[in-house]
Design an enzyme around this catalytic site. Structure first.
Site, short mmCIF file in Angstrom:
data_model
loop_
_atom_site.label_atom_id
_atom_site.label_comp_id
_atom_site.label_asym_id
_atom_site.label_seq_id
_atom_site.Cartn_x
_atom_site.Cartn_y
_atom_site.Cartn_z
N ASP A 26 0.79 -1.24 0.00
CA ASP A 26 0.00 0.00 0.00
C ASP A 26 0.82 1.28 0.00
O ASP A 26 0.25 2.38 -0.04
CB ASP A 26 -0.98 -0.01 1.19
CG ASP A 26 -0.28 -0.21 2.53
OD1 ASP A 26 0.90 0.18 2.68
OD2 ASP A 26 -0.93 -0.76 3.45
N HIS A 74 6.81 -7.75 -1.07
CA HIS A 74 5.82 -8.06 -2.13
C HIS A 74 5.66 -6.91 -3.11
O HIS A 74 4.64 -6.84 -3.79
CB HIS A 74 4.47 -8.41 -1.49
CG HIS A 74 4.49 -9.70 -0.72
ND1 HIS A 74 3.66 -9.95 0.34
CD2 HIS A 74 5.25 -10.82 -0.87
CE1 HIS A 74 3.91 -11.17 0.83
NE2 HIS A 74 4.87 -11.71 0.11
N CYS A 97 8.58 3.15 -24.44
CA CYS A 97 8.64 2.12 -25.49
C CYS A 97 7.27 1.58 -25.90
O CYS A 97 7.19 0.75 -26.80
CB CYS A 97 9.56 0.98 -25.05
SG CYS A 97 8.79 -0.10 -23.83
#
Ligand code: NAD
Length: 257
Positions: A107, A122, A157
């Protein structure tokens, strides 16, 4: 003195004499910011079909996956702000009482609270990464602009952009994993805050710290899978209340010494 007060005093003394203190946080620390945890809570996560967060599904159906991600992680949870518990950890780092912070949360609230070096086990919603050229985008204004049209494309890109968090069936980023286990091995004090200990391999960190000699302090509203296995000092309560009390104890300890 209550058991809680005695344990707070013990924890503060240990942190004061510790040469390397590590905090390890989970969803519980962000509950008071309005983000429900996985287990218990208000069932937000029951409404999210986990297949949208499978890495293969993301590559096959990026637009569908992104629709769910945008709604839950950016529009709904994006409004959350750091609470007292996040702010205490930022002040402890500033005052050299906290030497590493490992979070399982995506978060971005520790970063917003001011912690300078958060180990993101994570990953985070606070960054997008291009799946083609690897460029990352971390400014929230740019992110919000890029996700207006789904799926978002890399400004450099044209490749598909992905939130830089770990999807189901995706590997833990090598550097975050290695730094986390190294910090756990080095810790004299290891503080677990608001995690049930059911998500692996992150859940192995407290055990590793304990085996390497750390004293384990745990903050949680209720006992977790760590409490009777690895925890030495259990501080039961909401993360904000407990950490604020701990900070006060550290400050008064400081004045005495
Ligand atoms: P979990 O949901 O399995 O467990 C949350 C833990 O927090 C429980 O043990 C609960 O008792 C405790 N808790 C609840 N409210 C608390 C409070 N106010 N103060 C202190 N403790 C409190 O969460 P987990 O162990 O972190 O595992 C879930 C996985 O999902 C992790 O990978 C996590 O990062 C991710 N997740 C992240 C968020 C987020 O980024 N905020 C939210 C939900 C899940």
């Amino acid at each position: 003195m209550s058991t809680f007060d005695t344990n707070i005093t013990r924890a503060a003394r240990l942190m004061h004499s510790s040469h390397y203190t590590v905090a390890f946080t989970g969803a519980g620390i962000s509950v008071e910011s309005g983000i429900p945890p996985f287990r218990g809570g208000d069932g937000l996560w029951d409404k999210v079909d986990p297949s949208f967060l499978e890495i293969d599904y993301f590559y096959q159906q990026p637009e569908k996956s992104w629709k769910v991600i945008r709604e839950i992680f950016y529009q709904y949870l994006g409004k959350a702000r750091p609470n007292i518990a996040h702010c205490v950890l930022a002040r402890l780092e500033e005052n050299n009482l906290l030497h590493a912070l490992i979070t399982q949360n995506i978060d971005n609230l520790h970063q917003q609270a001011g912690n300078q070096d958060v180990i993101e086990f994570h990953g985070t919603t606070g960054r997008l990464i291009c799946t083609r050229c690897g460029q990352t985008i971390g400014e929230s204004d740019k992110i919000n602009h890029l996700i207006e049209i789904l799926p978002p494309r890399c400004p450099e890109c044209g490749g598909l952009l992905k939130p830089d968090f770990v999807f189901f069936s995706e590997m833990i980023p090598e550097s975050a994993r290695d730094r986390s286990f190294a910090a756990a091995r080095k810790a004299s004090v290891f503080i677990i805050i608001g995690t049930s200990g059911e998500v692996f391999p992150a859940a192995m960190l407290p055990t590793n710290a304990k085996r390497a000699g750390a004293t384990v302090i745990e903050v949680n509203t209720e006992p977790s899978s760590y409490t009777h296995q690895v925890t030495d000092i259990f501080l039961q309560g909401k993360a904000s209340t407990v950490l604020e009390t701990l900070e006060q104890a550290l400050n008064s300890n400081n004045q005495v010494s």
